[in-house]
Design a protein around this motif. Structure first.
Motif, PDB file in Angstrom:
ATOM      1  N   ALA A   1       0.816  -1.214   0.000  1.00 30.91           N
ATOM      2  CA  ALA A   1       0.000   0.000   0.000  1.00 30.91           C
ATOM      3  C   ALA A   1       0.848   1.262   0.000  1.00 30.91           C
ATOM      4  CB  ALA A   1      -0.932   0.000   1.206  1.00 30.91           C
ATOM      5  N   ARG A   2       2.115   1.148   0.397  1.00 28.22           N
ATOM      6  CA  ARG A   2       2.990   2.323   0.461  1.00 28.22           C
ATOM      7  C   ARG A   2       3.583   2.678  -0.901  1.00 28.22           C
ATOM      8  NH1 ARG A   2       0.687   2.407   4.652  1.00 28.22           N
ATOM      9  NH2 ARG A   2       1.596   2.494   6.759  1.00 28.22           N
TER      10      ARG A   2
ATOM     11  N   ASP B   1      -0.807   1.394 -10.833  1.00 29.04           N
ATOM     12  CA  ASP B   1      -1.852   1.830  -9.904  1.00 29.04           C
ATOM     13  C   ASP B   1      -2.435   3.178 -10.309  1.00 29.04           C
ATOM     14  OD1 ASP B   1      -1.193  -0.389  -8.165  1.00 29.04           O
ATOM     15  OD2 ASP B   1       0.520   0.790  -7.472  1.00 29.04           O
ATOM     16  N   LEU B   2      -1.578   4.070 -10.756  1.00 34.42           N
ATOM     17  CA  LEU B   2      -2.000   5.437 -11.056  1.00 34.42           C
ATOM     18  C   LEU B   2      -2.893   5.528 -12.282  1.00 34.42           C
ATOM     19  CD1 LEU B   2       1.442   7.163 -10.405  1.00 34.42           C
ATOM     20  CD2 LEU B   2      -0.673   7.688  -9.171  1.00 34.42           C
TER      21      LEU B   2
ATOM     22  N   GLY C   1      -3.553   9.499 -13.356  1.00 33.67           N
ATOM     23  CA  GLY C   1      -2.634   9.666 -12.242  1.00 33.67           C
ATOM     24  C   GLY C   1      -1.216   9.927 -12.694  1.00 33.67           C
TER      25      GLY C   1
ATOM     26  N   TRP D   1       6.925   6.405  -3.454  1.00 40.49           N
ATOM     27  CA  TRP D   1       6.967   5.724  -2.164  1.00 40.49           C
ATOM     28  C   TRP D   1       6.391   6.646  -1.109  1.00 40.49           C
ATOM     29  CZ3 TRP D   1       7.016   1.113  -0.413  1.00 40.49           C
ATOM     30  CH2 TRP D   1       7.233   0.896   0.960  1.00 40.49           C
ATOM     31  N   HIS D   2       5.424   6.151  -0.341  1.00 40.15           N
ATOM     32  CA  HIS D   2       4.724   6.966   0.646  1.00 40.15           C
ATOM     33  C   HIS D   2       4.982   6.516   2.084  1.00 40.15           C
ATOM     34  CE1 HIS D   2       2.553   8.903  -2.590  1.00 40.15           C
ATOM     35  NE2 HIS D   2       2.097   7.738  -3.035  1.00 40.15           N
TER      36      HIS D   2
ATOM     37  N   GLY E   1       7.324   4.329  -9.536  1.00 39.70           N
ATOM     38  CA  GLY E   1       6.238   4.679  -8.633  1.00 39.70           C
ATOM     39  C   GLY E   1       6.697   5.602  -7.531  1.00 39.70           C
TER      40      GLY E   1
ATOM     41  N   GLU F   1       2.971   3.410  -4.826  1.00 39.10           N
ATOM     42  CA  GLU F   1       1.949   3.785  -5.816  1.00 39.10           C
ATOM     43  C   GLU F   1       2.612   3.804  -7.190  1.00 39.10           C
ATOM     44  OE1 GLU F   1      -1.623   7.089  -6.124  1.00 39.10           O
ATOM     45  OE2 GLU F   1       0.323   7.707  -5.311  1.00 39.10           O
TER      46      GLU F   1
END
Length: 256
Positions: A101-102, A108-109, A113, A139-140, A137, A104
Motif C-alpha cells: 500500500a505504500r 496503480d496510477l 494519475g 513511495w509513501h 512509482g 503507488e
C-alpha cells in the motif's frame, strides 16, 4: 554502421530535457554539431520505448538505438515468454499488503494519475504507461518500511533504483549495462555520458567522459570516481543549458 568520432549517451528528464517543460531547445546548438560530425546520440532514460520513440523523432536521432526503462531493455528488444512487466506486477501482488500500500506505481496510477504526478499531457501519460520492463512509482512510507518492501521484492528477483522522481522496480539492468553493446555496433568510439540523477551514476562512470548536469530539483550527486582527474565534470547550469555548454566544450576539445 561506420566509425563515428564519438558516441553520446544521454539521460532525458532534467538532463537533455528541461525538468519542467520537457524542452530541449537550449541544447540545439550542440545537437546540430553532433549531427554534423555523425556522432550517434543514444537516449538513455527511465522512459518507455513508446515515449522515447517520440523524442527520437523530435530530436532527429531515430536512426540509433535507445536505452529504455533505466537500462532494463532496449528500444529494439523483443522478449519471449511472459513479458517482464507482467512478471513485475505479479511479484508486487505477493508483497504484504501493508507494504504494498505504500508503493503507488504507474500501474496503480493509470493515465490520469501518471499525468498528475509527472505533469505530462494525457497523450504523454498514456505512452508513459506502456511499460515493458520496469515499474516506476511513488513511495509513501518510511525508510524502514521501504527497506522491508525492497527485501520482499528481492525474494522475487526484483531490484529497485531511485531516479530523480520515482522509485523504479525491475528485474535488473542499468543504463551502463547496455552501453558496450551499443558502442560496439559503431566500432566502440570514445564515449560521452550525461546525466543528473543516481540512476545515471553507472553510465557516467563507465563512459570515457562523463558530465553531471546540475539538478536543482534533486539531491546533489556525491563526488564520483573520475572527477578528481577531470574525466567527469559538473555543469553549473541545469538541464539543456548545462548539457549544451558541456557538450560544446567536449566537441571543441576533440577538435570536432
Amino acid at each position: 554502421m561506420g566509425h563515428p568520432p564519438l558516441i553520446v549517451f544521454t539521460d532525458l528528464d532534467g538532463t537533455l530535457l528541461d525538468h519542467e517543460t520537457y524542452s530541449y531547445t537550449a541544447a540545439q546548438p550542440a545537437l546540430r554539431r553532433l549531427a554534423e560530425v555523425g556522432a550517434p546520440l543514444i537516449l538513455a532514460s527511465s522512459k518507455t520505448a513508446a515515449e522515447i520513440a517520440v523524442f527520437q523523432q523530435r530530436i532527429g536521432c531515430e536512426a540509433f538505438p535507445a536505452i529504455v526503462e533505466n537500462g532494463a531493455g532496449l528500444l529494439v528488444d523483443v522478449t519471449d515468454g511472459q513479458p517482464p512487466y507482467q512478471r513485475l506486477i505479479a511479484a508486487l501482488a505477493h508483497i504484504p499488503a501493508r507494504l504494498r500500500a505504500r508503493f503507488e506505481g504507474f500501474h496503480d496510477l493509470g493515465p490520469d494519475g501518471i499525468a498528475r504526478v509527472t505533469g505530462l499531457s494525457p497523450e504523454g501519460a498514456f505512452l508513459a504507461g506502456q511499460r515493458q520492463f520496469s515499474e516506476p512509482g511513488l513511495w509513501h512510507g518510511t525508510e524502514a518500511e521501504q527497506e522491508a518492501f525492497l527485501a520482499a521484492l528481492n525474494a522475487h528477483g526484483v531490484q529497485a533504483r531511485r531516479g530523480g522522481r520515482f522509485l523504479t522496480l525491475s528485474f535488473g539492468g542499468t543504463k551502463a549495462d547496455r552501453m558496450a553493446d551499443i558502442a560496439s555496433r559503431y566500432g566502440s568510439p570514445p564515449s560521452v555520458a550525461l546525466g543528473d540523477a543516481p540512476n545515471d551514476v553507472e553510465m557516467l562512470t563507465t563512459a570515457d567522459r562523463g558530465v553531471i548536469v546540475e539538478n536543482p530539483h534533486g539531491a546533489t550527486l556525491p563526488q564520483l570516481e573520475g572527477e578528481a582527474e577531470g574525466r567527469i565534470v559538473r555543469t553549473d547550469r541545469p538541464g539543456p543549458l548545462g548539457w549544451n555548454t558541456a557538450m560544446l566544450d567536449i566537441l571543441d576539445s576533440m577538435h570536432l
